[in-house]
Scaffold this motif. Structure first.
Motif, PDB file in Angstrom:
ATOM      1  N   VAL A  79       0.828  -1.252   0.051  1.00  8.73           N
ATOM      2  CA  VAL A  79       0.265   0.040  -0.022  1.00  8.73           C
ATOM      3  C   VAL A  79       0.704   1.297  -0.073  1.00  8.73           C
ATOM      4  CG1 VAL A  79      -2.047  -1.154   1.172  1.00  8.73           C
ATOM      5  CG2 VAL A  79      -0.223   0.032   2.462  1.00  8.73           C
ATOM      6  N   VAL A  80       0.143   2.370  -0.137  1.00 10.08           N
ATOM      7  CA  VAL A  80       0.944   3.460  -0.163  1.00 10.08           C
ATOM      8  C   VAL A  80       0.158   4.322   0.914  1.00 10.08           C
ATOM      9  CG1 VAL A  80       1.256   5.803  -1.372  1.00 10.08           C
ATOM     10  CG2 VAL A  80       1.511   3.653  -2.712  1.00 10.08           C
ATOM     11  N   ILE A  81       0.834   4.702   1.798  1.00  9.29           N
ATOM     12  CA  ILE A  81       0.451   5.669   3.093  1.00  9.29           C
ATOM     13  C   ILE A  81       0.614   7.172   2.532  1.00  9.29           C
ATOM     14  CG2 ILE A  81       0.603   6.557   5.486  1.00  9.29           C
ATOM     15  CD1 ILE A  81       1.676   3.506   5.999  1.00  9.29           C
ATOM     16  N   VAL A  82      -0.559   8.056   2.300  1.00 10.60           N
ATOM     17  CA  VAL A  82      -0.215   9.312   1.891  1.00 10.60           C
ATOM     18  C   VAL A  82      -0.339  10.296   3.078  1.00 10.60           C
ATOM     19  CG1 VAL A  82      -1.366  11.409   0.260  1.00 10.60           C
ATOM     20  CG2 VAL A  82      -1.471   8.808  -0.306  1.00 10.60           C
ATOM     21  N   LEU A  83       0.830  10.830   3.066  1.00 12.62           N
ATOM     22  CA  LEU A  83       1.101  11.758   4.301  1.00 12.62           C
ATOM     23  C   LEU A  83       1.085  13.302   4.045  1.00 12.62           C
ATOM     24  CD1 LEU A  83       4.509   9.946   5.090  1.00 12.62           C
ATOM     25  CD2 LEU A  83       2.243   9.603   6.194  1.00 12.62           C
ATOM     26  N   ASP A  84       0.548  14.039   4.860  1.00 13.52           N
ATOM     27  CA  ASP A  84       0.562  15.470   5.001  1.00 13.52           C
ATOM     28  C   ASP A  84       1.748  16.072   5.587  1.00 13.52           C
ATOM     29  OD1 ASP A  84      -0.128  17.996   4.974  1.00 13.52           O
ATOM     30  OD2 ASP A  84      -2.177  17.764   5.547  1.00 13.52           O
ATOM     31  N   ILE A  85       2.729  16.393   5.172  1.00  9.74           N
ATOM     32  CA  ILE A  85       4.044  16.882   5.869  1.00  9.74           C
ATOM     33  C   ILE A  85       4.246  18.371   5.554  1.00  9.74           C
ATOM     34  CG2 ILE A  85       6.650  16.632   6.126  1.00  9.74           C
ATOM     35  CD1 ILE A  85       4.965  13.749   6.872  1.00  9.74           C
ATOM     36  N   GLY A  86       3.738  19.087   6.312  1.00 15.13           N
ATOM     37  CA  GLY A  86       3.924  20.525   6.529  1.00 15.13           C
ATOM     38  C   GLY A  86       3.007  21.077   5.213  1.00 15.13           C
ATOM     39  N   ALA A  87       3.659  21.632   4.187  1.00 16.50           N
ATOM     40  CA  ALA A  87       3.026  22.025   3.015  1.00 16.50           C
ATOM     41  C   ALA A  87       3.055  21.131   1.696  1.00 16.50           C
ATOM     42  CB  ALA A  87       3.539  23.476   2.583  1.00 16.50           C
ATOM     43  N   ARG A  88       3.569  19.698   2.358  1.00 22.09           N
ATOM     44  CA  ARG A  88       3.623  18.804   1.031  1.00 22.09           C
ATOM     45  C   ARG A  88       2.841  17.546   1.471  1.00 22.09           C
ATOM     46  NH1 ARG A  88       8.330  19.080  -2.325  1.00 22.09           N
ATOM     47  NH2 ARG A  88       7.389  17.202  -3.207  1.00 22.09           N
ATOM     48  N   VAL A  89       2.490  17.050   0.331  1.00 17.98           N
ATOM     49  CA  VAL A  89       1.958  15.842   0.333  1.00 17.98           C
ATOM     50  C   VAL A  89       2.849  14.674  -0.277  1.00 17.98           C
ATOM     51  CG1 VAL A  89       0.089  14.062  -0.247  1.00 17.98           C
ATOM     52  CG2 VAL A  89      -0.467  16.759   0.142  1.00 17.98           C
ATOM     53  N   VAL A  90       3.154  13.626   0.403  1.00 18.50           N
ATOM     54  CA  VAL A  90       4.287  12.514   0.120  1.00 18.50           C
ATOM     55  C   VAL A  90       3.614  11.123   0.131  1.00 18.50           C
ATOM     56  CG1 VAL A  90       6.525  11.543   0.549  1.00 18.50           C
ATOM     57  CG2 VAL A  90       5.947  14.095   0.706  1.00 18.50           C
ATOM     58  N   GLY A  91       3.703  10.383  -0.672  1.00 21.21           N
ATOM     59  CA  GLY A  91       3.331   8.992  -0.609  1.00 21.21           C
ATOM     60  C   GLY A  91       4.424   7.878  -0.288  1.00 21.21           C
ATOM     61  N   MET A  92       4.516   7.014   0.642  1.00 23.66           N
ATOM     62  CA  MET A  92       5.254   6.071   1.200  1.00 23.66           C
ATOM     63  C   MET A  92       4.673   4.682   0.916  1.00 23.66           C
ATOM     64  SD  MET A  92       6.036   6.472   4.821  1.00 23.66           S
ATOM     65  CE  MET A  92       5.105   5.633   6.311  1.00 23.66           C
ATOM     66  N   VAL A  93       5.664   3.701  -0.116  1.00 20.65           N
ATOM     67  CA  VAL A  93       5.223   2.480  -0.152  1.00 20.65           C
ATOM     68  C   VAL A  93       5.791   1.556   1.026  1.00 20.65           C
ATOM     69  CG1 VAL A  93       5.472   0.357  -1.593  1.00 20.65           C
ATOM     70  CG2 VAL A  93       5.440   2.791  -2.679  1.00 20.65           C
ATOM     71  N   VAL A  94       4.586   0.726   1.531  1.00 19.19           N
ATOM     72  CA  VAL A  94       5.115  -0.243   2.558  1.00 19.19           C
ATOM     73  C   VAL A  94       4.527  -1.444   2.381  1.00 19.19           C
ATOM     74  CG1 VAL A  94       5.212   1.667   4.337  1.00 19.19           C
ATOM     75  CG2 VAL A  94       2.925   0.524   3.997  1.00 19.19           C
TER      76      VAL A  94
END
Length: 155
Positions: A79-94
């Motif tokens: 899966v991809v966990i979509v993260l809200d990091i400050g002003a950015r959106v990033v996806g991380m594969v786990v």
């Protein structure tokens, strides 16, 4: 274990290889099934590419590759966990997401000083729930670190 841990906190538990990790649930925007992203030229191997998520271009990083896990498989659990990091959106594969865990301060242990794939500055603590041990990541520090190359480091 900085002053970031107070009273009860909730963490999203996920798997990378045989290890279980946790990140602050408040940083999680959504969890999506893995779909191959659009590749980016000259990106590091752990940057899988980008996806268009409702009009927002989101970089997708494979933490399994970043942490040098020996076997990286893409299957129905990936899966991809979509993260809200400050002003950015990033996806991380786990490798998979298990559950949301509430931890109190007495369930958190300091991270031992070891040479690991994860910089110790990016670890909050070790969470202990029964026989389970979760490596709690400071996902904001990890994603904003210079080695990730995603965004300027926060002061």
């Amino acid at each position: 274990m900085g002053g970031a841990v107070t009273s009860i906190r909730e963490f999203l538990a996920f798997k990378l290889g045989s290890e279980e990790y946790g990140i602050d649930i408040l940083r999680v925007q959504e969890i999506r099934s893995y779909e191959p992203p659009t590749r980016m030229a000259n990106a590091p191997a752990f940057v899988k590419g980008v996806i268009n998520l409702r009009g927002v271009i989101v970089p997708i990083l494979d933490l399994r590759m970043k942490f040098n896990l020996e076997q990286v498989r893409y299957d129905s659990f990936t899966v991809v966990i979509v993260l809200d990091i400050g002003a950015r959106v990033v996806g991380m594969v786990v490798d998979g997401v298990s559950d949301v865990i509430s931890l109190t301060a007495d369930q958190l242990r300091p991270v031992p000083e070891l040479s690991t794939a994860v910089n110790s500055d990016h670890l909050l603590a070790i969470g202990s729930v029964g026989k389970r041990m979760l490596i709690l990541l400071d996902i904001e520090k990890l994603m904003t670190s210079a080695e990730m190359g995603l965004m300027a480091e926060t002061p």
